[in-house]
Enzyme design. Structure first.
Site, PDB file in Angstrom:
ATOM      1  N   THR A  33     -33.694 -68.802 -32.837  1.00 10.63           N
ATOM      2  CA  THR A  33     -33.872 -69.818 -31.892  1.00 10.63           C
ATOM      3  C   THR A  33     -34.561 -70.256 -31.526  1.00 10.63           C
ATOM      4  O   THR A  33     -35.160 -69.100 -30.774  1.00 10.63           O
ATOM      5  CB  THR A  33     -32.206 -70.443 -31.685  1.00 10.63           C
ATOM      6  OG1 THR A  33     -32.525 -71.840 -30.665  1.00 10.63           O
ATOM      7  CG2 THR A  33     -31.938 -69.133 -31.036  1.00 10.63           C
ATOM      8  N   ASN A  34     -34.675 -71.234 -29.638  1.00  7.38           N
ATOM      9  CA  ASN A  34     -35.337 -71.212 -28.426  1.00  7.38           C
ATOM     10  C   ASN A  34     -34.148 -70.731 -27.739  1.00  7.38           C
ATOM     11  O   ASN A  34     -33.308 -71.421 -27.949  1.00  7.38           O
ATOM     12  CB  ASN A  34     -36.479 -71.597 -29.207  1.00  7.38           C
ATOM     13  CG  ASN A  34     -36.383 -72.981 -29.336  1.00  7.38           C
ATOM     14  OD1 ASN A  34     -36.005 -73.677 -28.691  1.00  7.38           O
ATOM     15  ND2 ASN A  34     -36.714 -73.918 -30.889  1.00  7.38           N
ATOM     16  N   ASP A  35     -35.368 -71.324 -26.665  1.00  8.26           N
ATOM     17  CA  ASP A  35     -35.070 -71.995 -24.880  1.00  8.26           C
ATOM     18  C   ASP A  35     -34.867 -73.337 -25.112  1.00  8.26           C
ATOM     19  O   ASP A  35     -34.008 -73.499 -24.337  1.00  8.26           O
ATOM     20  CB  ASP A  35     -35.860 -71.411 -24.229  1.00  8.26           C
ATOM     21  CG  ASP A  35     -36.119 -69.730 -24.121  1.00  8.26           C
ATOM     22  OD1 ASP A  35     -34.757 -69.303 -24.191  1.00  8.26           O
ATOM     23  OD2 ASP A  35     -36.820 -69.424 -23.564  1.00  8.26           O
ATOM     24  N   SER A  36     -34.976 -74.284 -26.215  1.00 14.57           N
ATOM     25  CA  SER A  36     -34.656 -75.577 -25.638  1.00 14.57           C
ATOM     26  C   SER A  36     -33.041 -75.861 -24.404  1.00 14.57           C
ATOM     27  O   SER A  36     -31.874 -75.269 -25.976  1.00 14.57           O
ATOM     28  CB  SER A  36     -34.952 -76.116 -26.215  1.00 14.57           C
ATOM     29  OG  SER A  36     -34.112 -77.652 -25.723  1.00 14.57           O
ATOM     30  N   ARG A  61     -28.532 -76.754 -31.158  1.00 17.01           N
ATOM     31  CA  ARG A  61     -28.392 -75.892 -30.091  1.00 17.01           C
ATOM     32  C   ARG A  61     -28.488 -76.540 -29.419  1.00 17.01           C
ATOM     33  O   ARG A  61     -29.658 -76.600 -27.652  1.00 17.01           O
ATOM     34  CB  ARG A  61     -28.501 -74.172 -29.980  1.00 17.01           C
ATOM     35  CG  ARG A  61     -27.943 -73.505 -30.103  1.00 17.01           C
ATOM     36  CD  ARG A  61     -28.734 -72.201 -29.842  1.00 17.01           C
ATOM     37  NE  ARG A  61     -30.056 -72.560 -28.737  1.00 17.01           N
ATOM     38  CZ  ARG A  61     -30.254 -72.056 -27.257  1.00 17.01           C
ATOM     39  NH1 ARG A  61     -28.722 -72.041 -26.690  1.00 17.01           N
ATOM     40  NH2 ARG A  61     -31.231 -72.795 -27.018  1.00 17.01           N
TER      41      ARG A  61
END
Ligand code: CTP
Ligand code: CA
Length: 227
Positions: A33-36, A61
């Site tokens: 996933t990523n930091d969003s 997420r």
């Protein structure tokens, strides 16, 4: 019209907003996933709703919470899920804002059981996901399309390139190296571009204020016609 009420500027408009990061699974307990945080997209959805629009928020997420429960919330995991949910609503949408941080790659193999460790190194094979926004751009039938661009350098160049390639009507760019901009904070500093180039530049501001400014530009450009 009285001093305390203002005509909702997006009444009768169907708005679809995407927010948050996508999750691309490796196995039942692990994912990429990523930091969003999703906060920017949630703020845009609520700002559009406050202008009377019918709003569907498609969220991956996220740590954000909806305050206004008259926004329709659809939860998704992967880029493919998000693509499906967005494209299903696209023909009837007037305005689409893609604030989600969509994974560019996903694991080629998704294991049904937990992957056991083996050896000293593990190489993951990844494949490209579908570019949702580019797909929407290629299928436009009058929708007003807004994209985002998170960049670390050459912000204007990359933002204009994305606007043109994906056939967007507006792109909101943020320099994620700037203090108080981008992922996981309550503020953002953005520059907004249209097909003609720079339209607006905002200093570090609350995401809700940024959302309202984005809505102002959408109203000015897409909200003019009567629904
Ligand atoms: N986007 C999308 N589908 C993808 C990747 C990105 O819809 N598979 C959308 C994002 O929601 C965002 C815009 O495209 O509105 C720009 O995302 P960004 O990651 O900045 O650009 P990319 O085109 O993916 O290019 P790169 O990551 O290489 O800079
Ligand atoms: Ca990307």
């Amino acid at each position: 019209e009285t001093w305390f009420s203002r005509k909702p500027r997006l009444a009768g408009k169907r708005v679809v907003v995407t927010a948050g990061g996508t999750i691309e699974r490796l196995d039942p307990v692990r994912y990429l996933t990523n930091d969003s945080s999703g906060k920017m997209g949630f703020a845009i959805a609520e700002a559009a709703r406050a202008e009377g629009a019918d709003v569907t928020l498609i969220a991956g997420r996220t740590t954000a919470k909806l305050v206004d429960n008259s926004v329709r919330l659809v939860r998704v995991e992967s880029a493919e899920d998000m693509l499906r949910e967005v494209t299903a609503r696209y023909p009837d949408a007037d305005i689409v804002v893609k604030a989600a941080a969509v994974a560019d790659y996903r694991p080629v193999h998704r294991s049904e059981s937990k992957i056991k460790k083996k050896g000293e190194q593990l190489t993951l094979e990844l494949e490209r996901t579908t570019d949702i926004l580019a797909t929407l751009g290629s299928r436009k039938t009058g929708q007003f399309l807004v994209g985002f661009a998170a960049e670390t350098d050459n912000v204007e160049h990359y933002a204009m390139d994305k606007l043109q390639r994906k056939r967007l009507d507006l792109i909101v760019a943020n320099d994620v190296t700037q203090e108080g901009a981008g992922f996981n904070v309550d503020t953002n500093a953005v520059a907004i571009y249209g097909p003609e180039g720079l339209v607006d530049k905002m200093p570090v501001s609350a995401k809700r204020a940024v959302a309202e400014r984005i809505i102002d530009h959408i109203v000015a450009r897409a909200g003019g016609k009567e629904a």
